[in-house]
Design a protein around this motif. Structure first.
Motif, mmCIF file in Angstrom:
data_model
loop_
_atom_site.group_PDB
_atom_site.id
_atom_site.type_symbol
_atom_site.label_atom_id
_atom_site.label_comp_id
_atom_site.label_asym_id
_atom_site.label_seq_id
_atom_site.Cartn_x
_atom_site.Cartn_y
_atom_site.Cartn_z
ATOM 1 N N ASP A 170 100.566 -73.379 -40.612
ATOM 2 C CA ASP A 170 100.291 -72.965 -39.241
ATOM 3 C C ASP A 170 99.687 -71.569 -39.188
ATOM 4 O OD1 ASP A 170 102.631 -71.799 -40.113
ATOM 5 O OD2 ASP A 170 103.756 -72.165 -38.272
ATOM 6 N N TRP A 171 99.926 -70.771 -40.241
ATOM 7 C CA TRP A 171 99.332 -69.428 -40.251
ATOM 8 C C TRP A 171 97.813 -69.482 -40.292
ATOM 9 C CZ3 TRP A 171 102.097 -71.410 -44.409
ATOM 10 C CH2 TRP A 171 101.400 -71.631 -45.590
ATOM 11 N N MET A 172 97.239 -70.596 -40.786
ATOM 12 C CA MET A 172 95.794 -70.741 -40.774
ATOM 13 C C MET A 172 95.263 -70.748 -39.346
ATOM 14 S SD MET A 172 95.407 -73.710 -43.674
ATOM 15 C CE MET A 172 93.727 -74.074 -43.183
ATOM 16 N N MET A 173 95.965 -71.458 -38.458
ATOM 17 C CA MET A 173 95.509 -71.560 -37.069
ATOM 18 C C MET A 173 95.679 -70.240 -36.342
ATOM 19 S SD MET A 173 96.961 -75.384 -36.249
ATOM 20 C CE MET A 173 98.584 -75.067 -36.900
ATOM 21 N N TYR A 174 96.819 -69.568 -36.579
ATOM 22 C CA TYR A 174 97.017 -68.275 -35.930
ATOM 23 C C TYR A 174 96.014 -67.252 -36.451
ATOM 24 C CZ TYR A 174 101.326 -69.810 -33.691
ATOM 25 O OH TYR A 174 102.238 -70.461 -32.915
ATOM 26 N N GLY A 175 95.671 -67.352 -37.742
ATOM 27 C CA GLY A 175 94.678 -66.448 -38.296
ATOM 28 C C GLY A 175 93.332 -66.599 -37.611
ATOM 29 N N ASP A 176 92.960 -67.832 -37.290
ATOM 30 C CA ASP A 176 91.702 -68.056 -36.584
ATOM 31 C C ASP A 176 91.712 -67.428 -35.195
ATOM 32 O OD1 ASP A 176 90.503 -69.336 -38.639
ATOM 33 O OD2 ASP A 176 90.753 -71.361 -37.862
ATOM 34 N N GLN A 219 102.067 -83.019 -31.489
ATOM 35 C CA GLN A 219 100.757 -83.669 -31.423
ATOM 36 C C GLN A 219 99.684 -82.688 -30.967
ATOM 37 O OE1 GLN A 219 101.828 -87.114 -29.023
ATOM 38 N NE2 GLN A 219 101.803 -88.427 -30.845
ATOM 39 N N SER A 220 100.076 -81.727 -30.128
ATOM 40 C CA SER A 220 99.143 -80.649 -29.767
ATOM 41 C C SER A 220 98.794 -79.824 -31.000
ATOM 42 C CB SER A 220 99.758 -79.745 -28.695
ATOM 43 O OG SER A 220 99.928 -80.431 -27.477
ATOM 44 N N VAL A 221 99.805 -79.573 -31.840
ATOM 45 C CA VAL A 221 99.561 -78.851 -33.092
ATOM 46 C C VAL A 221 98.639 -79.653 -33.992
ATOM 47 C CG1 VAL A 221 100.656 -77.945 -35.177
ATOM 48 C CG2 VAL A 221 101.763 -77.616 -32.959
ATOM 49 N N GLY A 222 98.805 -80.985 -33.979
ATOM 50 C CA GLY A 222 97.924 -81.841 -34.764
ATOM 51 C C GLY A 222 96.470 -81.683 -34.357
ATOM 52 N N LYS A 223 96.224 -81.570 -33.056
ATOM 53 C CA LYS A 223 94.860 -81.360 -32.577
ATOM 54 C C LYS A 223 94.302 -80.026 -33.077
ATOM 55 C CE LYS A 223 95.566 -84.085 -28.374
ATOM 56 N NZ LYS A 223 95.681 -84.052 -26.889
ATOM 57 N N GLU A 224 95.183 -79.030 -33.166
ATOM 58 C CA GLU A 224 94.755 -77.731 -33.676
ATOM 59 C C GLU A 224 94.424 -77.811 -35.164
ATOM 60 O OE1 GLU A 224 98.004 -75.249 -32.648
ATOM 61 O OE2 GLU A 224 97.546 -75.230 -30.501
ATOM 62 N N LEU A 225 95.162 -78.643 -35.905
ATOM 63 C CA LEU A 225 94.849 -78.833 -37.318
ATOM 64 C C LEU A 225 93.436 -79.376 -37.491
ATOM 65 C CD1 LEU A 225 98.099 -80.386 -38.866
ATOM 66 C CD2 LEU A 225 97.133 -78.130 -39.337
ATOM 67 N N ALA A 227 90.970 -79.033 -35.260
ATOM 68 C CA ALA A 227 89.986 -78.069 -34.771
ATOM 69 C C ALA A 227 89.847 -76.851 -35.681
ATOM 70 C CB ALA A 227 90.364 -77.624 -33.353
ATOM 71 N N TRP A 228 90.970 -76.355 -36.213
ATOM 72 C CA TRP A 228 90.952 -75.069 -36.900
ATOM 73 C C TRP A 228 91.186 -75.146 -38.397
ATOM 74 C CZ3 TRP A 228 94.334 -72.529 -32.576
ATOM 75 C CH2 TRP A 228 93.512 -72.257 -31.476
ATOM 76 N N ALA A 229 91.835 -76.201 -38.874
ATOM 77 C CA ALA A 229 92.099 -76.294 -40.309
ATOM 78 C C ALA A 229 91.188 -77.302 -41.002
ATOM 79 C CB ALA A 229 93.571 -76.656 -40.556
ATOM 80 N N GLY A 230 90.322 -77.960 -40.216
ATOM 81 C CA GLY A 230 89.367 -78.874 -40.808
ATOM 82 C C GLY A 230 89.945 -80.178 -41.315
ATOM 83 N N VAL A 231 91.128 -80.554 -40.818
ATOM 84 C CA VAL A 231 91.745 -81.813 -41.235
ATOM 85 C C VAL A 231 91.038 -82.963 -40.518
ATOM 86 C CG1 VAL A 231 93.860 -83.179 -41.190
ATOM 87 C CG2 VAL A 231 93.971 -80.736 -41.671
ATOM 88 N N PRO A 232 90.619 -84.014 -41.234
ATOM 89 C CA PRO A 232 89.942 -85.143 -40.580
ATOM 90 C C PRO A 232 90.852 -85.823 -39.553
ATOM 91 C CG PRO A 232 89.625 -85.223 -42.957
ATOM 92 C CD PRO A 232 90.655 -84.156 -42.695
#
Length: 256
Positions: A170-176, A219-225, A227-232
């Motif tokens: 999750d730190w990847m998303m906060y870093g963005d 599931q909201s966090v999943g959407k962030e993954l 958008a921001w972590a590049g997960v397909p």
């Protein structure tokens, strides 16, 4: 580089509980994004920087590896964990299941003291939101979720949750968010509102509604993954479908 809360005016760390202090410092740097994914953690360099011997640094690195925040590469050393998309999705699915379970159990078992502690974290989080302190906000976010897991009354679940959370980037998303001020405020406000709703349901002992809110939040966090972590997104949805029967239905009835 982040400041060292365990040092005095940036000087060497105190000698008390050096292993724990070094571990907490390195952990904070990882989850705040001060260390990048895959960055090497050089034992000698860290020891020199902090003014300590190699022993507490080596022990702290071992603990980071044990908790899933770092990985040891044979003949090369220790680096911040570098997760594949498959590993991130696996951690997301496991955390989704744990979040839903923890929310339900906490609604039954949360104590008065634990309820007030969760509300206190929310109040402190609001202050960091006003300051747009993303690093502090992220730290409190982890405290809140770990507090909910602890309030479940199941010590094994709480320990397992901490391990899974460490494998979840999750730190990847906060870093963005640090680099996207135009999105920062709205994203943090949405996240905080979801947390407020979740805590209100848990402390009101509404187990069904709390578990559904936990699911929707993750599931909201999943959407962030995506958008921001590049997960397909396809990979994420396939895994969600596999565990769909284990998740609460989204309906209005409550049996809390």
């Amino acid at each position: 580089m982040v400041s060292d809360p365990w040092s005095e005016e940036g000087g060497p760390l105190e000698k008390k509980s050096l292993k724990s202090e070094v571990f907490e410092l390195l952990r904070t740097r990882i989850v705040s994004g001060a260390y990048a994914l895959g960055e090497w953690l050089r034992q000698e360099e860290i020891a020199d920087e902090l003014g300590v011997s190699a022993t507490p640094v080596r022990e702290a690195l071992d603990q980071l590896v044990a908790e899933g925040l770092a990985e040891r590469i044979p003949y090369r050393g220790v680096r911040v964990v570098q997760l594949t998309a498959d590993e991130i999705v696996d951690a997301y699915v496991f955390r989704l299941l744990l979040e839903v379970t923890a929310a339900r159990l906490s609604a039954y078992n949360v104590s008065v003291e634990q309820a007030e502690a969760l509300r206190g974290i929310l109040r402190e989080t609001e202050q960091h939101l006003e300051l747009e302190d993303v690093s502090g906000y992220q730290h409190l976010n982890r405290q809140l979720h770990q507090g909910i897991a602890a309030a479940s009354g199941n010590k094994l679940l709480a320990r397992l949750y901490k391990l899974v959370a460490n494998r979840f980037p999750d730190w990847m998303m906060y870093g963005d968010l640090l680099d996207q001020p135009e999105l920062r405020r709205s994203a943090l406000e949405k996240d905080l509102q979801e947390h407020r709703t979740l805590v209100a349901l848990i402390t009101s002992h509404k187990a069904d509604a709390a578990s559904r809110q936990a699911m929707e939040h993750m599931q909201s966090v999943g959407k962030e993954l995506v958008a921001w972590a590049g997960v397909p997104e396809r990979m994420l949805r396939e895994k969600e479908r596999e565990i769909h029967a284990l998740l609460p239905e989204s309906h209005d009835s409550e049996n809390g």
